[in-house]
Design an enzyme around this catalytic site. Structure first.
Site, PDB file in Angstrom:
ATOM      1  N   ASP A 145       0.615  -1.724   0.028  1.00 62.48           N
ATOM      2  CA  ASP A 145      -0.096  -0.121  -0.394  1.00 62.48           C
ATOM      3  C   ASP A 145       0.944   1.423  -0.351  1.00 62.48           C
ATOM      4  O   ASP A 145       1.880   0.962   0.537  1.00 62.48           O
ATOM      5  CB  ASP A 145      -0.808   0.178   0.983  1.00 62.48           C
ATOM      6  N   ASP A 147       1.219   4.506   1.575  1.00 58.40           N
ATOM      7  CA  ASP A 147       0.503   4.924   2.992  1.00 58.40           C
ATOM      8  C   ASP A 147       0.245   6.663   3.238  1.00 58.40           C
ATOM      9  O   ASP A 147       1.552   7.446   2.740  1.00 58.40           O
ATOM     10  CB  ASP A 147       1.396   4.503   4.048  1.00 58.40           C
TER      11      ASP A 147
END
Length: 234
Positions: A145, A147
């Site tokens: 991901d 972030d």
């Protein structure tokens, strides 16, 4: 030494040599943790302030070091004397993640960062992308991901940022966007959870703070967001 700022989650700090000596003295020299910490210290890389357990005594601070893939990819947790820490700064600004993304995504990513900036948010990158930017070591893997740390001053601003992030989900090839909305009162809420909560799709939301966690019921969200607004006003 500069006076340390009040410690909050995601603050990055460096340690004085005295503090490093204390940390390393408690470890077995042949251990993996000891070897990694010595290398980390030698590189001058920062440590990140984590959530603080209630049993810590005054003057102590819990920090973490996420090791890169080549070092075993684990998270080390340390208790350090706050008085021997130096404030280092924050995670890199979001636009710097461009260097870790495929070339074809560069313009889309910079455009997204500009849209967040236009809403008054100086977004930062943490997690795998943030640590790779800081250290130059391998953290990002396939499926990691991206972030985002999103400082906000109000619930209204948070809603506008979430709208921008949702629209960015249509960008082909962009890693999944994750991260937290950070309010002035130290409340932090995952932006995806905030969206579900504000829409009424979720009855509760988890609020992270430096000193712990709590669950906010949907029935109380109007009162809570009013508190967030007033905390900024004061």
């Amino acid at each position: 030494m500069n006076a340390p700022l009040p410690a909050r989650r995601h603050h990055l700090i460096t340690l004085e040599s005295t503090a490093w000596d204390q940390v390393l003295a408690d470890l077995e020299p042949a251990s993996h943790a000891y070897q990694c910490l010595r290398r980390w210290h030698a590189k001058g890389w920062p440590l990140v302030v984590s959530r603080q357990p209630g049993e810590l005594s005054s003057g102590q601070l819990q920090v973490g070091i996420p090791l890169p893939t080549d070092w075993g990819r684990q998270r080390l947790s340390l208790i350090i004397p706050h008085a021997l820490s130096l404030t280092w700064g924050g995670f890199p600004p979001a636009h710097e993640a461009q260097t870790l993304l495929p070339v074809f995504l560069a313009q889309d990513w910079l455009s997204l960062c500009q849209q967040l900036q236009a809403q008054g948010c100086k977004a930062q990158i943490y997690g795998s992308y943030g640590w790779e930017l800081i250290t130059g070591q391998g953290y990002v893997r396939e499926g990691s991901d991206l972030d985002l740390m999103l400082p906000v001053q109000s619930a209204t601003q948070a809603d506008l940022l979430v709208k921008v992030l949702n629209e960015a989900g249509d960008i082909k090839g962009l890693p999944r966007l994750d991260g937290e909305l950070l309010f002035p009162n130290d409340d932090a809420i995952a932006w995806r959870e905030w969206q579900q909560w504000r829409s009424g799709a979720s009855s509760k939301v988890m609020i992270k703070r430096t000193d712990g966690l709590r669950i906010q019921a949907h029935s109380d969200w109007s009162e809570h967001t009013s508190t967030l607004e007033s905390s900024h006003a004061t």
